[in-house]
Design an enzyme around this catalytic site. Structure first.
Site, PDB file in Angstrom:
ATOM      1  N   ARG A  99     -10.876  58.073  -4.519  1.00 47.66           N
ATOM      2  CA  ARG A  99     -11.661  59.504  -3.943  1.00 47.66           C
ATOM      3  C   ARG A  99     -10.641  59.975  -2.915  1.00 47.66           C
ATOM      4  O   ARG A  99     -10.446  59.436  -1.950  1.00 47.66           O
ATOM      5  CB  ARG A  99     -12.707  59.201  -3.452  1.00 47.66           C
ATOM      6  CG  ARG A  99     -13.598  60.166  -2.557  1.00 47.66           C
ATOM      7  CD  ARG A  99     -15.163  59.982  -2.463  1.00 47.66           C
ATOM      8  NE  ARG A  99     -15.722  60.005  -3.661  1.00 47.66           N
ATOM      9  CZ  ARG A  99     -16.958  60.293  -3.702  1.00 47.66           C
ATOM     10  NH1 ARG A  99     -17.803  60.650  -2.516  1.00 47.66           N
ATOM     11  NH2 ARG A  99     -17.813  60.582  -4.705  1.00 47.66           N
ATOM     12  N   CYS A 257     -26.155  65.767  -8.303  1.00 39.49           N
ATOM     13  CA  CYS A 257     -25.548  64.552  -8.462  1.00 39.49           C
ATOM     14  C   CYS A 257     -25.548  63.806  -7.173  1.00 39.49           C
ATOM     15  O   CYS A 257     -25.117  62.849  -7.088  1.00 39.49           O
ATOM     16  CB  CYS A 257     -23.743  65.161  -8.516  1.00 39.49           C
ATOM     17  SG  CYS A 257     -23.290  65.799  -6.789  1.00 39.49           S
TER      18      CYS A 257
HETATM   19  N1   CP Z   1     -22.657  61.834  -6.522  1.00 40.59           N
HETATM   20  C1   CP Z   1     -21.758  61.053  -5.675  1.00 40.59           C
HETATM   21  O1   CP Z   1     -20.338  61.175  -6.020  1.00 40.59           O
HETATM   22  O2   CP Z   1     -22.102  60.591  -4.760  1.00 40.59           O
HETATM   23  P1   CP Z   1     -21.273  59.806  -3.603  1.00 40.59           P
HETATM   24  O3   CP Z   1     -20.605  60.910  -2.871  1.00 40.59           O
HETATM   25  O4   CP Z   1     -22.170  59.267  -2.539  1.00 40.59           O
HETATM   26  O5   CP Z   1     -20.325  58.906  -4.219  1.00 40.59           O
END
Ligand code: CP
Length: 302
Positions: A99, A257
């Site tokens: 990420r 999301c």
């Molecule tokens: N939807 C999502 O990616 O949640 P997080 O940012 O908590 O990982």
């Protein structure tokens, strides 16, 4: 195989991921050794609840080991280059889930020749979109091409990834954003080139919103945005997903999301209401990610 965006998968591969995710959801025991003896590095420059936990649980359920590395620990680009981090990780691990702030960081990670999965960047969130598609498929066990999907809000990474998935599968998607907050031009060019016959409409006119089966929204203020909360609410409030809108559109599914900013992009009444599928959507992150990891484990030299 790297999955930096859904552009890295063909339409048949996206369908295969969804089928595999359903199979894993139904029969998890059949996949409990997919990552046996393998370790996956999880490099996170940004906070996460759903992505981190669903990947860690999924890797463990596949028989593998997840190693979480946050940015403060390894300081990508400061303590050492991203390419050097990737080269070192390839000595011990069999894949990287990352990420990152910038999509380019993912591209640098791919130089080490172990698979890289995008766990969110500034442009894409492919794992989220696969979970979104699986959820829509579960909610409407028909030919998905008859389902009308509406995305309201900012044309951000989540929106762009949903657009790629919808284009690949030939789904009807309408994206409505405030003027100046639509998907990026370079992204639209890439989408139109890859899927010239897609059925996605992008606009800003709230009066032109068609009836929709599925209404999807996301935060109006992404991580890293510098706009004030006050300015953001003023721009985006007309695009709020509330009960009056759901009734008007005759929508039967609401997606987000998460994390949600309650009573900004979506009201409590809708988020907690009977049409909300946001927890099913969050749960499905686990299965689509296990499907991706299983596919990677089956590759030659994996
Ligand atoms: N939807 C999502 O990616 O949640 P997080 O940012 O908590 O990982």
């Amino acid at each position: 195989m790297n999955i930096l965006s859904l552009f890295d998968l063909t339409a048949p591969q996206i369908k295969h991921v969804l089928e595999l995710a359903s199979a894993i959801k139904a029969h998890p025991a059949g996949y409990q050794n997919s990552l046996k003896g393998r370790s996956i590095a999880m490099m996170f420059e940004k906070p996460s609840l759903r992505t981190r936990v669903s990947f860690e649980v999924g890797i463990q359920q596949l028989g593998g080991q997840a190693i979480y590395l946050d940015a403060q620990m390894i300081e990508p680009g400061q303590r050492e280059s991203v390419e050097d981090i990737a080269q070192n990780l390839s000595c011990w691990t069999h894949g990287i889930v990352a990420r990152v702030f910038k999509h380019e960081t993912l591209e640098k990670l791919t130089t080490a020749n172990i698979p890289v999965i995008n766990a969110l960047c500034d442009q894409h969130h492919p794992c989220q979109s696969l979970a979104d598609l699986l959820t829509i498929q579960e909610r409407y066990p028909v030919d998905l091409r008859v389902v009308d999907i509406l995305y309201l809000g900012e044309g951000n990474n989540v929106c762009q990834s949903l657009m790629v998935g919808a284009a690949a599968l030939g789904l009807k998607l309408t994206v409505v954003t405030p003027p100046g907050f639509g998907p990026k031009e370079a992204f639209l060019t890439q989408l139109n080139s890859r899927y010239p016959n897609h059925k996605i409409k992008v606009g800003t006119d709230l009066n032109a919103i068609p009836d929709a089966d599925v209404v999807y929204t996301d935060t109006w203020l992404s991580m890293g945005d510098t706009r004030s909360e006050e300015e953001t609410v003023e721009i985006f409030m007309p695009y709020q997903v509330n009960q009056e809108l759901i009734n008007r559109l005759k929508a039967t599914t609401v997606l987000h999301c998460l994390p949600a900013h309650r009573n900004n992009e979506v009201t409590d009444e809708v988020l907690d209401g009977p049409h909300s599928s946001v927890l099913q959507q969050a749960e499905n992150r686990l299965y689509v990610q296990k499907a991706l990891l299983h596919m990677i484990s089956q590759e030659k030299n994996a």
